[in-house]
Each structure stands twice: as structure tokens, then as C-alpha cells.
Write a protein that holds these residues in place. Structure first.
Motif, PDB file in Angstrom:
ATOM      1  N   UNK A  51       0.934  -0.792   0.218  1.00 14.17           N
ATOM      2  CA  UNK A  51       0.290   0.200   0.188  1.00 14.17           C
ATOM      3  C   UNK A  51       1.461   1.147  -0.284  1.00 14.17           C
ATOM      4  N   UNK A  52       0.471   2.173  -0.388  1.00 19.99           N
ATOM      5  CA  UNK A  52       1.547   3.527  -0.475  1.00 19.99           C
ATOM      6  C   UNK A  52       0.502   4.631  -0.405  1.00 19.99           C
ATOM      7  N   UNK A  53       0.564   5.052   0.828  1.00 22.01           N
ATOM      8  CA  UNK A  53      -0.299   6.446   1.240  1.00 22.01           C
ATOM      9  C   UNK A  53       0.668   7.689   1.118  1.00 22.01           C
ATOM     10  N   UNK A  54      -0.191   8.386  -0.122  1.00 23.36           N
ATOM     11  CA  UNK A  54       0.505   9.968  -0.246  1.00 23.36           C
ATOM     12  C   UNK A  54      -0.412  11.068   1.169  1.00 23.36           C
ATOM     13  N   UNK A  55       0.264  12.290   1.609  1.00 23.08           N
ATOM     14  CA  UNK A  55      -0.600  12.965   2.596  1.00 23.08           C
ATOM     15  C   UNK A  55       0.311  14.628   2.398  1.00 23.08           C
ATOM     16  N   UNK A  56      -0.106  15.407   2.278  1.00 23.46           N
ATOM     17  CA  UNK A  56       0.828  16.396   1.885  1.00 23.46           C
ATOM     18  C   UNK A  56       0.658  17.189   3.729  1.00 23.46           C
ATOM     19  N   UNK A  57       1.681  17.571   4.439  1.00 18.10           N
ATOM     20  CA  UNK A  57       2.098  17.973   5.994  1.00 18.10           C
ATOM     21  C   UNK A  57       1.500  18.617   6.330  1.00 18.10           C
ATOM     22  N   UNK A  58       0.810  18.744   7.511  1.00 18.96           N
ATOM     23  CA  UNK A  58      -0.538  19.808   7.483  1.00 18.96           C
ATOM     24  C   UNK A  58       1.023  21.202   8.254  1.00 18.96           C
ATOM     25  N   UNK A  59      -0.217  22.059   8.453  1.00 20.85           N
ATOM     26  CA  UNK A  59       0.093  22.756   9.220  1.00 20.85           C
ATOM     27  C   UNK A  59      -0.325  22.997  10.949  1.00 20.85           C
ATOM     28  N   UNK A  60       0.124  24.219  11.307  1.00 24.93           N
ATOM     29  CA  UNK A  60      -0.097  23.696  12.624  1.00 24.93           C
ATOM     30  C   UNK A  60      -1.682  24.152  12.836  1.00 24.93           C
ATOM     31  N   UNK A  61      -2.058  24.928  11.851  1.00 27.47           N
ATOM     32  CA  UNK A  61      -2.888  25.648  11.557  1.00 27.47           C
ATOM     33  C   UNK A  61      -3.913  26.214  10.517  1.00 27.47           C
ATOM     34  N   UNK A  62      -5.184  25.907  10.369  1.00 25.10           N
ATOM     35  CA  UNK A  62      -5.217  26.470   8.712  1.00 25.10           C
ATOM     36  C   UNK A  62      -4.760  27.863   8.057  1.00 25.10           C
ATOM     37  N   UNK A  63      -4.870  27.844   7.060  1.00 22.43           N
ATOM     38  CA  UNK A  63      -3.951  29.459   6.767  1.00 22.43           C
ATOM     39  C   UNK A  63      -5.005  29.806   5.708  1.00 22.43           C
ATOM     40  N   UNK A  64      -5.825  30.579   5.144  1.00 23.57           N
ATOM     41  CA  UNK A  64      -5.949  31.285   4.075  1.00 23.57           C
ATOM     42  C   UNK A  64      -5.193  32.454   3.633  1.00 23.57           C
ATOM     43  N   UNK A  65      -5.553  32.039   2.217  1.00 25.96           N
ATOM     44  CA  UNK A  65      -5.020  32.696   0.977  1.00 25.96           C
ATOM     45  C   UNK A  65      -5.268  33.019  -0.241  1.00 25.96           C
ATOM     46  N   UNK A  66      -5.428  34.902   0.117  1.00 24.76           N
ATOM     47  CA  UNK A  66      -6.415  35.737  -0.348  1.00 24.76           C
ATOM     48  C   UNK A  66      -5.903  35.151  -2.204  1.00 24.76           C
TER      49      UNK A  66
END
Length: 651
Positions: free
Chosen positions: A219-234
Motif C-alpha cells: 500500500x502507498x499513502x500520499x499525504x501533505x504535511x499539515x500546518x499548525x493551523x489552517x491558513x487563508x490565502x487571498x
């Protein structure tokens, strides 16, 4: 661009009894292509199947109850799909207010109308992108099933699984190299290959050419590394237009409202330079109008206005205190300076309010209303602005018959532009002076940084040298300890050899070397300690656990005899005796020689040993005669059997 716009019809993600049902509008290149109702599960299936560019919502709370669920939802999205909250990030706005910027109206009580509006404003660039992951992606290749306890084929089964993990990891590594991505790899070795391989790829998830996979063994699991908190980008790179009011003095008041009269920024400070004010306004947005509450605009306010090339506004007469109170009544402020700045901004908005309303009536839905207002205030014709923004050529205007009037207007414009150029040149000179002083300060700071860096590098080099020397010293100490242990072992071995030599020189004694058991491990241990050579007499404390291989090894080594120790109860095992007789190696019981054992060595009376060996040899001769007789009798029986078969065939 393909966009999904959703809004809740009924239910909630927080409800256990009624799960949410969404109105879904699909929009592609600005055209609505489909309208449907979907559950959250069905929505995820559609996202995986169609992979839209944007999933637009008016609130992320409609799809996740908390931050943990939001992370899981974003992780489940296709890599190229972005989640957009059209109502803003940390400071949210209502959906009608966002839609009004694009001159879009809708029924707030109709979820389908809201979903359509959400898709439309997302396509026009409104909102913020919800970002939950760093620009780093983790790829883990592991076993999909456990090898378990297994049976006869357990090793082959485990080798197959671990080989599959190794093969899959090599394929992924080739894909990453082919994409030119920088990565780090950590492997966990196992029987036949790897049990786990982890890649840390320095790239966002949508740039990684690897997808989550589940096979029979791997099995292969691909996941982005989480930020400490959600960020909003304009999403929109263009800042919003502002109407700014300034109240200069010992304490500077700053106020900014948008083109709809909503308060965006309000502050005051006693320690603000002109550059600080410009930086603060730049963070808030793009000043379109800079206003003052007095009839003659102060010079400091004029300098800030020129910095942004904004439109100036001053009232016909300085604002009275009662007027300021009336204008700022709906808002809260902390001091008179903030009140004066806010009243100047609101007065400028009030003077342009009717013009803004008339522009909104003539602008079609789907056009950025703020951009149209800004261009019209700067002197462009509304038809020309709409034509530029919609990509349609503007209608040709009729030439004015009065060329003299046109020339007069052009002359006035030239005079105005000349004055503006002079003011801008003065402002540029001021900025150059500021730039020169800042360059001097930067050079001074860089020199300090170089000095600090040199001292730090020297200290680091010294620490590195000390660490290297400490490691060498520790290695030498360990080597010394190992040599001391080896010396103690050699000394013990020498003492035993001396004891054996003393026994050998005695006239009535023969030395023996003691085996703990008649096994290969015991023979190997004794050989390493004091050695086993040709003609040695071995004393086996226990004969249990013997094997034919160890008997053969002792006979091959040229051992003269083996004494069965006192710990062997009764007579030796008949099969053991037979093995020694087949190897022609004397096996003597201890009761015949009465060995004196001391540790790993001992001694026996030479006469008793020789007599016991002679008795064994006599018995060995009898054993050989019996073997020969049995062989002759076997051959006779075979011959007689063959003859009987021939007689029967002849008859």
C-alpha cells in the motif's frame, strides 16, 4: 476552469439524525452546466471522478465540524482541486456583500440561488483559498498485510511481501527523479526486502506524480504535511480600493473604509513616521481617495496622497464637531484623532455615494464593481471601462463640434499634469534622501552581521574539532577496554595450558580437557579457549544431546579418547557407543579411570587410562568380527535368494 459551488439545503454535519444535503452547481468557463442535489458522500465521489479546479463554499463549517475533520476533508480532495471560501478568511463577510461587489443579486432564502452565486463569485476571483498543508509531501510505502506466524512457506511469503515493498519504492523513486523533485528517503529493512519506505518530498501534493494506492501486498499513502493551523490565502492579487481619512499631528489618526462605506481599518499612534503610515495603509488595501476633515489639505496628508497617486478630497468648509459626531455615530473609536480621520473618510464616501449608486445601476452582473468605480472616479468614461473589462470595443463617440473648447480643456489638463510632475519630483527627491539614509543603515547592520557570523563560525569550527577529538578519545578508550578483556582471556587460557603442561610432565598422570556437553557448541567453545589437537583426551561431563556429527568431528580432529563423565547416569547410550565404535574412537566410562577434574582441565592415571583403552580395543575387535560375520551372512542370504529366483525362472 471547472467550479463546483455548493450550499446546504437541509441537515448539518453536526447532526447525527439528519446528514447534510447540498445544492450543487457545476460551472465551466463561466457557464452553468448542471444543477443537482448531493449528499456529502456523493459530493466526495463526484470530486474524485471529475477533479474540478475549485470547490467553492460560503463557510467551511458546512463541510467539517472542527479542524481535524477539515484536515481530513482537504486530504481527501484531488490534488488539483482547491477549496475556496468566498466569504473571506479570518474576517468573514456575508455572501450578499461579496456578491454586491460584482453587482450580483440573489434570493437569500433559496439554497440553489446561493450555490449558483457562490460558483459565480468564485469564478470571478472572490474569496480565499483554504490551505492546510505545507509545501512538503510524505509518501509511505508499506505492507498491506501482515506476514503473520505462518507455516512451512512463511519465509517465502514474507520475502514476497517485502520484495513487493522494495519494488514499489523503487518505482516511486524513479517517478520522483523523473519529475525533478528533491526528496529524502528512509528505509526499514526486512527479510527479502523492505517492510517500510518513507519519502519526504519537498514539493506540494499537487506536484507529486504519485497517488495513494492499495494492492494485494503493498500500500502507498500520499499525504501533505499539515500546518499548525489552517491558513487563508487571498485569491485575488489586487488589493481592495479604500477611501482613507487622515488626521495628522502629534498623534496621527488613520481610518479606511471600502467603496461601500464599510470600516476596514481604524487606528492612531504617537510614534508613526510617514513611511509607517504608508506601510500600514498598503497592508490594508489600495487608497483610491485620501481625504482630510479641513478645507485646506495639510502638507503631510498631501505627501501620503502623492505616495499612492490617490484622488484628493477636502470638504467645502472644515467639518464641524457636530457633523463629525453625526457621521461617526454608527462606529466606535477610542479618541478624537480616530474620530476626525473616520469622519473625513465617511464624508468623502458620502459625497460619492450617489455616483456609486448610479454606476451600479448601469453595470451588468459579473463585473468587478469596485474596479469600475475606481476607473470612473479617475476620469474614464463608463462605457469605455465596461468595454475594456468585458473585452468589447467601445462605441465611437461623435466628435465635438467645438474644437476650441477641446483645446482649452487640453491646455488645462497639461497645466494640471505639469503641476503634478513638479510635486512628484519633489516627492522623489525626499524618497531618495530616505533611501540613502536607509542604505547607510543597512550597510552598518550588514557589517555587524558579518562580524557576528565570523565569530559564530569560529566557535562552530572549534566545537566541531572538540567533538571530533572527543569521538576519537572515546573510540580509543573502547579499543583499550576490548584489548584488556582479550588479554584477560588469553591469561586464563595460558594458565590452563600451564596446568595441562604440568600434568603432562607428571610421570603417572595424563591431562584431559573438559567438555561441558557432547555437542558441537561445547566443542567449539573448548577449541576457542584452550584448543583441541591430535592425541588429546577429552572428558565430557554430559553425553545427553550428542550427535553423530560431533563424534565424526572429534575422530577427524585425531582425539585419542573420550571419557563419559560422572553426570551420565548408568551405562552410556548404546547408540552413542555404536557411533563411537563406527568412528573407531575410544569411549571410556569415568568409573574405569576415576578422572580428577578441575574446571576446564583435569588428569587421569596413565595406567588406568591405557588399560581402559586396551579393553575398549579388545571389544572393538570383537565388534568388527561381529560386523564382518553379519556382512558375510547377509551376502550368503542374498546369494541364496538370487539362486532361488533363477531356479524358479528356469523351471
Amino acid at each position: 476552469m471547472r467550479i463546483f459551488g455548493i450550499d446546504v439545503i437541509k441537515g448539518s454535519v453536526r447532526s447525527r439524525s439528519q446528514r447534510p444535503l447540498f445544492a450543487l452547481y457545476r460551472m465551466e468557463d463561466g457557464e452553468i452546466t448542471d444543477v443537482t442535489e448531493v449528499t456529502l458522500f456523493r459530493l466526495r465521489r463526484l470530486l474524485d471522478a471529475e477533479e474540478p479546479d475549485i470547490l467553492a463554499v460560503d463557510s467551511i463549517q458546512e463541510i467539517a465540524t472542527d479542524q481535524h475533520e477539515l484536515f481530513e476533508f482537504l486530504q481527501s480532495l484531488p490534488p488539483r482541486t482547491r477549496l475556496v471560501q468566498v466569504t473571506g478568511g479570518e474576517r468573514k463577510e456575508s455572501l450578499p456583500k461579496v456578491a454586491s461587489r460584482y453587482n450580483i443579486s440573489f434570493n437569500k432564502l433559496d439554497p440553489y440561488a446561493e450555490a449558483r452565486t457562490i460558483a459565480q463569485v468564485a469564478g470571478l476571483g472572490a474569496g480565499v483559498e483554504v490551505i492546510a498543508f505545507e509545501n512538503t509531501t510524505d509518501i509511505v510505502v508499506s505492507r498491506h498485510r501482515s506476514p503473520g506466524r505462518g507455516g512451512w512457506s512463511q519465509n517465502r511469503y514474507a520475502r514476497k511481501i517485502h520484495g513487493g515493498v522494495m519494488q514499489k519504492s523503487r518505482e516511486i523513486e524513479q517517478q520522483l527523479k523523473g519529475a525533478g523533485l528533491r526528496y529524502e528517503k528512509k528505509e526499514t529493512k526486512a527479510f527479502g526486502g523492505f517492510s517500510r519506505v518513507a519519502f519526504t518530498v519537498h514539493a506540494p501534493r499537487d506536484m507529486v506524480p504519485v497517488h495513494t494506492y492499495r494492492g494485494a501486498d503493498v500500500q502507498v499513502r500520499v499525504a501533505g504535511r499539515r500546518l499548525d493551523r489552517i491558513r487563508y490565502e487571498q485569491r485575488s492579487g489586487r488589493p481592495r480600493y479604500l477611501i482613507v481619512g487622515l488626521d495628522p499631528g502629534t498623534t496621527t489618526g488613520i481610518a479606511a473604509v471600502d467603496l461601500d462605506g464599510n470600516l476596514i481599518h481604524l487606528s492612531s499612534s504617537r510614534q508613526m513616521t510617514m513611511s509607517d503610515i504608508v506601510e500600514e495603509l498598503y497592508r490594508a488595501g489600495k487608497p483610491l481617495i485620501v481625504a482630510s476633515d479641513v478645507q485646506q489639505m495639510p502638507y503631510s496628508v498631501e505627501k501620503i496622497r502623492r505616495a499612492f497617486n490617490a484622488i484628493p478630497y477636502t470638504p467645502r468648509q472644515s467639518l464641524a464637531v457636530e457633523t463629525k459626531y453625526d457621521l461617526t455615530a454608527p462606529f466606535s473609536y477610542t479618541n478624537d484623532h480616530e474620530r476626525d480621520a473616520l469622519s473625513a473618510a465617511l464624508d468623502a464616501y458620502r459625497s460619492n455615494k450617489n455616483k456609486f449608486r448610479n454606476i451600479a445601476k448601469r453595470v451588468p452582473p459579473g463585473v468587478d464593481l469596485d474596479e469600475v468605480r475606481a476607473r470612473v472616479l479617475r476620469g474614464q468614461a463608463l462605457d469605455q471601462v465596461l468595454a475594456d473589462m468585458q473585452g468589447v470595443p467601445a462605441p465611437a463617440e461623435e466628435a465635438a463640434p467645438a474644437t476650441i473648447v477641446e483645446r482649452k480643456v487640453e491646455d488645462e489638463r497639461v497645466i494640471t499634469l505639469d503641476g503634478m510632475v513638479k510635486r512628484l519630483r519633489g516627492y522623489v527627491a525626499d524618497l531618495q534622501e530616505d533611501l540613502k539614509s536607509r542604505d547607510t543603515e543597512i550597510e552598518r547592520l550588514r557589517a555587524g552581521i558579518r562580524r557576528e557570523r565570523s565569530a559564530t563560525e569560529k566557535k562552530l569550527r572549534k566545537d566541531a574539532e572538540l567533538a571530533t577529538k572527543d569521538a576519537i578519545i572515546e573510540s580509543l578508550r573502547q579499543q583499550l577496554r576490548n584489548e584488556k578483556r582479550h588479554g584477560r582471556r588469553l591469561k586464563k587460557r595460558l594458565d590452563r595450558l600451564r596446568t595441562i603442561a604440568e600434568v603432562e610432565h607428571a610421570e603417572d598422570g595424563t591431562p584431559v580437557k573438559v567438555l561441558d556437553a557432547l555437542t558441537r557448541d561445547a566443542v567449539r567453545a573448548l577449541s576457542e579457549e584452550i584448543g583441541i589437537g591430535e592425541g588429546d583426551i577429552l572428558y565430557a561431563r554430559r553425553t545427553a544431546g550428542w550427535g553423530r556429527a560431533v563424534v565424526k568431528d572429534l575422530a577427524t580432529a585425531g582425539v585419542q579418547a573420550v571419557i563419559a563423565g560422572k553426570e551420565t547416569p548408568g551405562e552410556p547410550d548404546p547408540q552413542l557407543v555404536a557411533a563411537f565404535r563406527e568412528a573407531d574412537l575410544p569411549l571410556v566410562p569415568d568409573r574405569k579411570v576415576a578422572a580428577d577434574i578441575r574446571g576446564k582441565t583435569g588428569a587421569v592415571k596413565t595406567d588406568a587410562l591405557e588399560e581402559a583403552i586396551r579393553d575398549w580395543e579388545e571389544e572393538q575387535k570383537q565388534f568388527r568380527r561381529e560386523q564382518e560375520a553379519e556382512r558375510v551372512e547377509y551376502l550368503f542370504k542374498e546369494y541364496r535368494s538370487e539362486r532361488e529366483k533363477e531356479v524358479r525362472r528356469g523351471g
